[in-house]
Design an enzyme around this catalytic site. Structure first.
Site, PDB file in Angstrom:
ATOM      1  N   GLU A   1      54.054  22.216   5.448  1.00  0.00           N
ATOM      2  CA  GLU A   1      54.694  22.178   6.766  1.00  0.00           C
ATOM      3  C   GLU A   1      54.846  23.616   7.276  1.00  0.00           C
ATOM      4  OE1 GLU A   1      58.934  21.076   7.126  1.00  0.00           O
ATOM      5  OE2 GLU A   1      58.311  19.831   8.814  1.00  0.00           O
TER       6      GLU A   1
ATOM      7  N   LYS B   1      78.053  20.994   9.694  1.00  0.00           N
ATOM      8  CA  LYS B   1      77.596  22.388   9.655  1.00  0.00           C
ATOM      9  C   LYS B   1      76.289  22.524  10.421  1.00  0.00           C
ATOM     10  CE  LYS B   1      74.964  24.965   6.996  1.00  0.00           C
ATOM     11  NZ  LYS B   1      74.412  25.864   8.040  1.00  0.00           N
TER      12      LYS B   1
ATOM     13  N   GLU C   1      66.467  13.702   5.761  1.00  0.00           N
ATOM     14  CA  GLU C   1      65.367  13.650   6.736  1.00  0.00           C
ATOM     15  C   GLU C   1      64.692  15.006   6.639  1.00  0.00           C
ATOM     16  OE1 GLU C   1      63.115  14.337   9.349  1.00  0.00           O
ATOM     17  OE2 GLU C   1      64.673  14.351  10.888  1.00  0.00           O
TER      18      GLU C   1
ATOM     19  N   CYS D   1      59.877  18.141  13.062  1.00  0.00           N
ATOM     20  CA  CYS D   1      59.559  17.534  11.766  1.00  0.00           C
ATOM     21  C   CYS D   1      58.392  16.553  11.906  1.00  0.00           C
ATOM     22  CB  CYS D   1      60.777  16.844  11.187  1.00  0.00           C
ATOM     23  SG  CYS D   1      61.597  15.747  12.330  1.00  0.00           S
TER      24      CYS D   1
HETATM   25  P1  NDP Z   1      66.582  24.692   5.867  1.00  0.00           P
HETATM   26  O1  NDP Z   1      66.231  23.414   5.221  1.00  0.00           O
HETATM   27  O2  NDP Z   1      66.822  25.868   5.001  1.00  0.00           O
HETATM   28  O3  NDP Z   1      67.904  24.505   6.767  1.00  0.00           O
HETATM   29  C1  NDP Z   1      68.427  23.282   7.196  1.00  0.00           C
HETATM   30  C2  NDP Z   1      69.943  23.298   7.043  1.00  0.00           C
HETATM   31  O4  NDP Z   1      70.309  23.377   5.661  1.00  0.00           O
HETATM   32  C3  NDP Z   1      70.599  24.499   7.709  1.00  0.00           C
HETATM   33  O5  NDP Z   1      71.842  24.129   8.243  1.00  0.00           O
HETATM   34  C4  NDP Z   1      70.753  25.436   6.543  1.00  0.00           C
HETATM   35  O6  NDP Z   1      71.712  26.419   6.747  1.00  0.00           O
HETATM   36  C5  NDP Z   1      71.158  24.486   5.443  1.00  0.00           C
HETATM   37  N1  NDP Z   1      70.973  25.005   4.090  1.00  0.00           N
HETATM   38  C6  NDP Z   1      70.125  25.974   3.662  1.00  0.00           C
HETATM   39  N2  NDP Z   1      70.259  26.178   2.332  1.00  0.00           N
HETATM   40  C7  NDP Z   1      71.221  25.318   1.903  1.00  0.00           C
HETATM   41  C8  NDP Z   1      71.813  25.033   0.635  1.00  0.00           C
HETATM   42  N3  NDP Z   1      71.451  25.670  -0.473  1.00  0.00           N
HETATM   43  N4  NDP Z   1      72.758  24.077   0.561  1.00  0.00           N
HETATM   44  C9  NDP Z   1      73.148  23.410   1.659  1.00  0.00           C
HETATM   45  N5  NDP Z   1      72.638  23.641   2.892  1.00  0.00           N
HETATM   46  C10 NDP Z   1      71.675  24.569   3.018  1.00  0.00           C
HETATM   47  O7  NDP Z   1      65.520  25.046   6.918  1.00  0.00           O
HETATM   48  P2  NDP Z   1      65.217  26.493   7.501  1.00  0.00           P
HETATM   49  O8  NDP Z   1      66.044  26.646   8.692  1.00  0.00           O
HETATM   50  O9  NDP Z   1      65.288  27.576   6.494  1.00  0.00           O
HETATM   51  O10 NDP Z   1      63.681  26.317   7.849  1.00  0.00           O
HETATM   52  C11 NDP Z   1      62.711  26.472   6.815  1.00  0.00           C
HETATM   53  C12 NDP Z   1      61.675  25.411   6.911  1.00  0.00           C
HETATM   54  O11 NDP Z   1      62.284  24.135   6.766  1.00  0.00           O
HETATM   55  C13 NDP Z   1      60.982  25.328   8.238  1.00  0.00           C
HETATM   56  O12 NDP Z   1      59.987  26.252   8.361  1.00  0.00           O
HETATM   57  C14 NDP Z   1      60.480  23.926   8.193  1.00  0.00           C
HETATM   58  O13 NDP Z   1      59.320  23.859   7.448  1.00  0.00           O
HETATM   59  C15 NDP Z   1      61.579  23.176   7.505  1.00  0.00           C
HETATM   60  N6  NDP Z   1      62.495  22.507   8.424  1.00  0.00           N
HETATM   61  C16 NDP Z   1      62.318  21.197   8.657  1.00  0.00           C
HETATM   62  C17 NDP Z   1      63.137  20.546   9.545  1.00  0.00           C
HETATM   63  C18 NDP Z   1      62.974  19.116   9.848  1.00  0.00           C
HETATM   64  O14 NDP Z   1      63.459  18.652  10.882  1.00  0.00           O
HETATM   65  N7  NDP Z   1      62.355  18.360   8.985  1.00  0.00           N
HETATM   66  C19 NDP Z   1      64.174  21.238  10.298  1.00  0.00           C
HETATM   67  C20 NDP Z   1      64.307  22.625   9.940  1.00  0.00           C
HETATM   68  C21 NDP Z   1      63.488  23.211   9.038  1.00  0.00           C
HETATM   69  P3  NDP Z   1      71.323  27.777   7.510  1.00  0.00           P
HETATM   70  O15 NDP Z   1      70.115  27.583   8.308  1.00  0.00           O
HETATM   71  O16 NDP Z   1      72.516  27.977   8.341  1.00  0.00           O
HETATM   72  O17 NDP Z   1      71.137  28.789   6.453  1.00  0.00           O
END
Ligand code: NDP
Length: 500
Positions: free
Chosen positions: A403, A193, A269, A303
């Protein structure tokens, strides 16, 4: 079809791909509509314009994809490992042939500079996939010298079953490959996904998976948001493992869903707030340039972003002035522009989130040295923010602890090594760290004392398929890349043979 694209000489393959809308789900090597018929829009963050309508997978679509992956697992896991590798190498070749179109789609969907997508993301994607493909036929067990006589004991590393991969939007195709490569090399099947903000390259990849000749069901791609798509995967009884990259908050939800369903394996991660340190004896020009890119590449949406910069007091003013000068020269622009260092943030929500950190940081007493304002005029429909540099001695500020995932650096002075270590380790995170010094002994002492999964000495941000990568503390667990990645996608079976 995209309503409007930026002016650019796009590859015919990019335009062809965008013509087909809505984009469908990829299940069992077929393109299928979401059972609910629902779709969502994916948007160009540089212009706010819709790129494509994309199918929104609900619970029953997740069931269907998992069933396909489950049915494909017995044959795929028993395929001769070298033959699995051949398919993965072939996929890497096809990705390379389509690299220009994939890079363009990445820039359209994510906003990153096309030069970065083309020279960074895409070569990394093929390098990582080939590295993991090479592991497929080198996954060995061992013989075990037990205390009993006449017993021959050996171990096997076996695949887990159906792997669910849930990935974020900052490196969409690379994250997909980080999961797909080792999962398939080890004999698992996959339900992937992508993030709802950046589904395009994962869907293009699905087309290449089919062209490669992977058996139906080995790779399935479901587009949709965290709720319901990701959540349905996390609690699914037939998914054996979730490999997740994203926020710490969602990582915790996935662990909870895993615990409440089938105790599926989880690797996480997660986020970071990585300390990057400049000692007074460092090559200051290199350190300032390194610190600048450590935090501002990918518009800070990494990240590993070195978002807390610690500078030894005697060179603090000099480093801060140098950083300000460099940052003010960074060009914020559309990803397809001729000159661009920093592209847009991923969407309005993220931009507002980052802007709130900046506003609250100023209110709480941090000094804004430069940047932090949203770009107007021809940029007003996109999500552009000028890179911001703050000076602050207060480590308790949200700006310093949390973050931000945007172009915001917090710079601080330190006086002693012990003070530095205590402060560097004072967040909940532990993903990465950097240090700049000519004293190699001190550099190693720091590298051992800092709580982080990766430490760079006199450099920052290098990632390689052979070098394990993952977090300490609330930055998650499990190591991607290297042989450790294969360990994440296999389980150990011990076999006892009575030789008498
Ligand atoms: P998320 O952690 O929400 O998203 C990462 C993935 O998880 C996406 O595919 C998202 O789907 C999915 N997801 C969200 N909610 C659920 C759930 N309840 N169950 C299963 N999967 C889920 O990150 P965001 O995109 O909302 O970003 C928010 C913050 O997260 C950022 O500002 C940053 O701080 C952090 N982040 C950190 C990352 C890293 O590499 N460490 C990468 C991205 C974000 P979808 O987005 O399609 O809703």
């Amino acid at each position: 079809m995209a309503k409007s694209l930026p002016e650019y000489n796009f590859q015919p393959a990019t335009l062809d791909f965008l013509k087909d809308s809505p984009k469908l789900l990829f299940i069992n090597n077929e393109w299928v509509k979401a059972s609910s018929g629902k779709t969502f829009e994916t948007v160009n963050p540089a212009t706010g314009q819709v790129l494509a309508e994309v199918a929104l997978a609900g619970e029953s679509d997740v069931d269907q994809a998992v069933a396909a992956a489950k049915a494909a697992f017995p044959a795929w896991s028993q395929t001769i490992a070298a033959d699995r590798a051949i398919l993965l190498f072939k996929l890497a070749d096809l990705i390379e042939q389509h690299a220009d179109a994939l890079a363009e789609l990445e820039t359209l969907d994510n906003g990153k500079p096309i030069r970065v997508a083309r020279r960074g993301d895409l070569p990394y994607v093929t390098k990582h996939l080939r590295y993991q493909a090479g592991w497929a036929d080198k996954i060995e067990g061992s013989t075990v010298p037990v205390t009993f006589p006449n017993q021959f004991v050996y171990t096997r590393r076996e695949p887990l079953g159906v792997v669910g991969a849930i990935i974020p939007w900052n490196f969409p195709l690379l994250m997909a490959i980080w999961k797909l490569g080792p999962a398939l090399a080890a004999g698992n099947t996959l339900v992937l996904k992508p993030a709802e903000q950046t589904p395009l390259t994962a869907l293009y990849l699905a087309g290449l998976v089919r062209e490669t000749g992977f058996p139906p069901g080995v790779v399935n791609v479901l587009t949709g948001p965290g709720e319901p798509t990701g959540a349905a995967m996390a609690k699914h009884m037939d998914i054996a493992k979730i490999a997740f990259t994203g926020s710490t908050a969602v990582g915790a939800k996935i662990m909870e869903a895993a615990a409440k369903s089938n105790l599926k394996r989880v690797s996480l991660e997660l986020g970071g707030k990585s300390p990057n340190v400049i000692f007074a004896d460092a090559d200051l020009a290199a350190a300032v340039r390194g610190a600048q890119w450590a935090v501002f590449s990918t518009a800070g949406q990494e990240c590993v972003a070195g978002s807390r910069l610690f500078v030894e007091r005697p060179v603090y003013a000099q480093v801060l002035a140098g950083l300000k000068e460099n940052v003010e020269k960074m060009v914020v622009n559309h990803g397809f522009a001729e000159k661009v260092h920093v592209g847009p943030l991923i969407n309005e929500t993220q931009l507002e989130r980052v802007a709130t950190y900046i506003k609250e940081g100023k209110q709480a007493g941090a000094e804004l040295i430069t940047g932090g304002e949203r770009l107007g005029d021809s940029f007003k429909d996109g999500y552009f923010l000028k890179p911001a540099v703050f000076a602050s001695q207060d480590d308790t500020l949200k700006l310093v602890q949390e973050e931000i995932f945007g172009p915001v650096a917090a710079v601080t002075a330190f006086d002693s090594y012990d003070e530095l270590i205590e402060r560097a380790n004072s967040t909940q995170y532990g993903l990465a760290a950097g240090v700049w010094t000519r004293d190699i002994g001190k550099a190693h002492r720091y590298a051992h004392a800092v709580q982080a999964g990766t430490v760079w000495i006199n450099g920052y941000g290098m990632i390689d398929p052979a070098a394990p990568f993952g977090g300490y503390k609330m930055s998650g667990f499990g190591r991607e890349m290297g042989k450790e990645a294969i360990d994440l996608y296999t389980q150990v079976k011990t076999v006892w043979v009575n030789t008498q």
